[in-house]
Design a protein around this motif. Structure first.
Motif, PDB file in Angstrom:
ATOM      1  N   THR A  99       0.837  -1.207   0.000  1.00  0.00           N
ATOM      2  CA  THR A  99       0.000   0.000   0.000  1.00  0.00           C
ATOM      3  C   THR A  99       0.870   1.254   0.000  1.00  0.00           C
ATOM      4  O   THR A  99       0.596   2.221  -0.726  1.00  0.00           O
ATOM      5  CB  THR A  99      -0.917  -0.001   1.239  1.00  0.00           C
ATOM      6  OG1 THR A  99      -1.685  -1.201   1.255  1.00  0.00           O
ATOM      7  CG2 THR A  99      -1.853   1.198   1.217  1.00  0.00           C
ATOM      8  N   PHE A 138      -0.480  -8.700  -4.281  1.00  0.00           N
ATOM      9  CA  PHE A 138      -0.504  -7.445  -3.536  1.00  0.00           C
ATOM     10  C   PHE A 138       0.398  -7.482  -2.311  1.00  0.00           C
ATOM     11  O   PHE A 138       1.113  -6.526  -2.015  1.00  0.00           O
ATOM     12  CB  PHE A 138      -1.941  -7.115  -3.123  1.00  0.00           C
ATOM     13  CG  PHE A 138      -2.095  -5.729  -2.572  1.00  0.00           C
ATOM     14  CD1 PHE A 138      -2.117  -4.627  -3.422  1.00  0.00           C
ATOM     15  CD2 PHE A 138      -2.191  -5.506  -1.210  1.00  0.00           C
ATOM     16  CE1 PHE A 138      -2.251  -3.348  -2.925  1.00  0.00           C
ATOM     17  CE2 PHE A 138      -2.321  -4.222  -0.705  1.00  0.00           C
ATOM     18  CZ  PHE A 138      -2.349  -3.144  -1.561  1.00  0.00           C
ATOM     19  N   SER A 191      -4.834  -4.761  -7.028  1.00  0.00           N
ATOM     20  CA  SER A 191      -5.518  -4.349  -5.808  1.00  0.00           C
ATOM     21  C   SER A 191      -5.352  -5.435  -4.761  1.00  0.00           C
ATOM     22  O   SER A 191      -4.725  -6.474  -4.998  1.00  0.00           O
ATOM     23  CB  SER A 191      -7.001  -4.095  -6.098  1.00  0.00           C
ATOM     24  OG  SER A 191      -7.589  -5.253  -6.673  1.00  0.00           O
ATOM     25  N   ALA A 192      -5.952  -5.219  -3.612  1.00  0.00           N
ATOM     26  CA  ALA A 192      -5.747  -6.119  -2.482  1.00  0.00           C
ATOM     27  C   ALA A 192      -6.297  -7.522  -2.721  1.00  0.00           C
ATOM     28  O   ALA A 192      -5.936  -8.455  -2.003  1.00  0.00           O
ATOM     29  CB  ALA A 192      -6.370  -5.523  -1.226  1.00  0.00           C
ATOM     30  N   ASP A 193      -7.167  -7.698  -3.732  1.00  0.00           N
ATOM     31  CA  ASP A 193      -7.710  -9.029  -3.995  1.00  0.00           C
ATOM     32  C   ASP A 193      -6.812  -9.850  -4.918  1.00  0.00           C
ATOM     33  O   ASP A 193      -7.129 -10.991  -5.243  1.00  0.00           O
ATOM     34  CB  ASP A 193      -9.126  -8.942  -4.587  1.00  0.00           C
ATOM     35  CG  ASP A 193      -9.161  -8.179  -5.904  1.00  0.00           C
ATOM     36  OD1 ASP A 193      -8.117  -7.610  -6.296  1.00  0.00           O
ATOM     37  OD2 ASP A 193     -10.239  -8.145  -6.533  1.00  0.00           O
ATOM     38  N   ASN A 194      -5.680  -9.293  -5.312  1.00  0.00           N
ATOM     39  CA  ASN A 194      -4.718 -10.019  -6.137  1.00  0.00           C
ATOM     40  C   ASN A 194      -3.639 -10.610  -5.230  1.00  0.00           C
ATOM     41  O   ASN A 194      -3.149  -9.947  -4.318  1.00  0.00           O
ATOM     42  CB  ASN A 194      -4.083  -9.078  -7.169  1.00  0.00           C
ATOM     43  CG  ASN A 194      -3.144  -9.790  -8.126  1.00  0.00           C
ATOM     44  OD1 ASN A 194      -2.070 -10.238  -7.738  1.00  0.00           O
ATOM     45  ND2 ASN A 194      -3.533  -9.874  -9.386  1.00  0.00           N
ATOM     46  N   GLU A 229       1.288   7.119  -6.481  1.00  0.00           N
ATOM     47  CA  GLU A 229       0.172   8.034  -6.747  1.00  0.00           C
ATOM     48  C   GLU A 229       0.552   9.474  -6.404  1.00  0.00           C
ATOM     49  O   GLU A 229       0.268  10.411  -7.157  1.00  0.00           O
ATOM     50  CB  GLU A 229      -1.046   7.621  -5.903  1.00  0.00           C
ATOM     51  CG  GLU A 229      -1.689   6.313  -6.335  1.00  0.00           C
ATOM     52  CD  GLU A 229      -2.754   5.877  -5.342  1.00  0.00           C
ATOM     53  OE1 GLU A 229      -3.021   6.639  -4.375  1.00  0.00           O
ATOM     54  OE2 GLU A 229      -3.316   4.772  -5.514  1.00  0.00           O
ATOM     55  N   THR A 245      -1.342  -1.770 -11.151  1.00  0.00           N
ATOM     56  CA  THR A 245      -2.809  -1.767 -11.199  1.00  0.00           C
ATOM     57  C   THR A 245      -3.425  -2.777 -10.244  1.00  0.00           C
ATOM     58  O   THR A 245      -4.646  -2.824 -10.104  1.00  0.00           O
ATOM     59  CB  THR A 245      -3.292  -2.108 -12.625  1.00  0.00           C
ATOM     60  OG1 THR A 245      -2.967  -3.487 -12.929  1.00  0.00           O
ATOM     61  CG2 THR A 245      -2.625  -1.207 -13.662  1.00  0.00           C
TER      62      THR A 245
END
Length: 460
Positions: free
Chosen positions: A37, A403, A397-400, A44, A395
């Motif tokens: 994160t 991550f 996200s936390a469901d990958n 970003e 790209t």
């Protein structure tokens, strides 16, 4: 530094006023998920990515700020590791004629993935007694945890009549063993396999030394108490610190220089342990150092622990993306059962000068052919350049599945995918020949087993 402190405060739930620019991210409660994160938020906010090898060495706001400014970093605070590596080994060595029975073997961390396979190999090799040291947990006895591991890794068939399971805590003096048990193990046993360790690639050296360095000294003391024992230390190729002029990794005791690979806490802890072992061997101890590379699945049934394997998480996440990187390397893959057989065969033997074994699997396997096995197993993905793949990582996200391990791959491939052709392994090769065996061929049939198990269990 101020902007980074604000970001750390938000992610770690620590007031900015309580943060120092020299606080360790992981000591403040950071972990691999929060690190991913953090990296994405930095991209970003600042529009750039970072190479994390140096951050793992010094995981502070000061380091991040210098990395983002492309500035010169200070030397890593490996002072404690360097000091520990220079410690004296105060163990009184027994005479050679005090050797114990090498068919009676002690195994620390016997309930781990590698540990239970070592127990299996020892029993198959004729061990008359195997003492399994296992840490108890609240509500779970040592025996329950060992039996659970046998079930999880499909080894319930083992004949346990020659196995004894003892509660232990390797971080404690005398390995946390009851006095009567310690004295029993000290008297008649002839070999010890030190497999237990805290395997964590983000914690710093200080956080790991208690579990990964101090127990080595306790194992050495046990091996020189009562009867003299051959000590077998399971290290890692990532602890290698000696290289020749041509860039080959040497199969030699740890050099005084730091590890050649990422100097994270785990690798440093193994390097320090190897340095202490070298000093003990010079004083008369019998110690073999086994350095595995990429320990993979059981070659007979494909059983593995993919949820704990960084490379398997990378593969799963990449398959979720539908993209995998093209690489030109000879890919390592050492079946856990073959590694265990090697160790079981040699654990009662010691030959000074040939006691270090670089235990990767030198059989050829290109990364492309490795990926072919997943294609044949029905997975659909595109092979792209490393740059394209790394761009796509931004790209996720936390469901990958990727991550939680993004930090190891955003700017490089870490240690997971290295070229094994540069690793010397003469001692290990002789050891395999002494077994009248051959390194496992990385055949399509073998690779298919490594695909079928994680697919059958729902991991893939």
């Amino acid at each position: 530094q101020t902007q980074l402190a604000d970001l750390w405060s938000e992610l770690l739930q620590v007031p900015v006023a309580q943060l120092s620019i020299d606080d360790s991210f992981f000591n403040l409660g950071g972990h691999s998920i929060l690190l991913s994160t953090l990296l994405l938020r930095i991209r970003e906010r600042f529009g750039r990515s970072l190479a994390l090898n140096r951050f793992f060495e010094v995981p502070t706001i000061r380091t991040l700020a210098l990395l983002m400014a492309d500035d010169v970093l200070p030397c890593a605070p490996s002072g404690q590791a360097m000091r520990d590596a220079q410690r004296s080994v105060s163990v009184r060595m027994l005479a050679e004629d005090r050797a114990g029975d090498c068919r009676k073997i002690i195994v620390t961390g016997a309930n781990s993935f590698i540990g239970v396979h070592i127990v299996e190999a020892l029993l198959a090799g004729g061990a008359t007694q195997v003492a399994c040291l296992v840490r108890e947990l609240p509500g779970h006895s040592a025996l329950q945890r060992f039996n659970q591991a046998l079930s999880e890794y499909r080894l319930e068939h083992l004949d346990l009549s020659r196995v004894r399971v003892y509660p232990a805590d390797i971080s404690q003096p005398r390995l946390g063993l009851d006095d009567a048990v310690y004295n029993e193990l000290a008297r008649g046993f002839g070999a010890l396999v030190h497999n237990a360790a805290q395997v964590n690639h983000v914690l710093d050296y200080g956080a790991l030394a208690g579990d990964n360095v101090e127990p080595v000294l306790e194992c050495l003391r046990l091996c020189e108490t009562g009867s003299k024992k051959v000590c077998n230390f399971i290290s890692t190729l990532s602890a290698c610190s000696a290289m020749d002029a041509a860039g080959h990794i040497l199969e030699a005791p740890a050099a005084s220089s730091l590890p050649l690979y990422i100097k994270n806490g785990y690798n440093l802890s193994k390097w320090v342990a190897e340095r202490l072992i070298g000093r003990a061997v010079a004083q008369g101890a019998w110690v073999n150092i086994h350095r595995p590379g990429n320990i993979s699945f059981n070659s007979r049934n494909g059983v593995c622990q993919p949820q704990k394997n960084r490379l398997m998480l990378m593969l799963k996440g990449s398959l979720q993306l539908g993209l995998l990187p093209r690489l030109a390397v000879n890919y390592d893959l050492m079946p856990v059962d073959f590694f265990a057989r090697f160790l079981a065969f040699h654990c009662g033997r010691f030959e000074c000068g040939r006691n270090v074994f670089n235990l990767h699997n030198p059989q050829p396997l290109s990364w492309d052919h490795y990926l072919d096995a997943f294609s044949l197993a029905g997975f659909r993905f595109e092979r792209v350049s490393v740059a394209c793949w790394q761009h796509a990582l931004h790209t996720v996200s936390a469901d990958n599945a990727l991550f939680g391990v993004l930090g190891f791959y955003l700017e490089g491939l870490g240690e997971d995918i290295g070229d094994t052709s540069m690793i010397h392994h003469d001692n290990a090769r002789r050891g395999v020949q002494a077994m009248h065996a051959q390194y496992p061929e990385k055949s399509p049939a073998l690779l298919r087993k490594g695909c079928d198990y994680p697919k059958a269990t729902g991991f893939l």
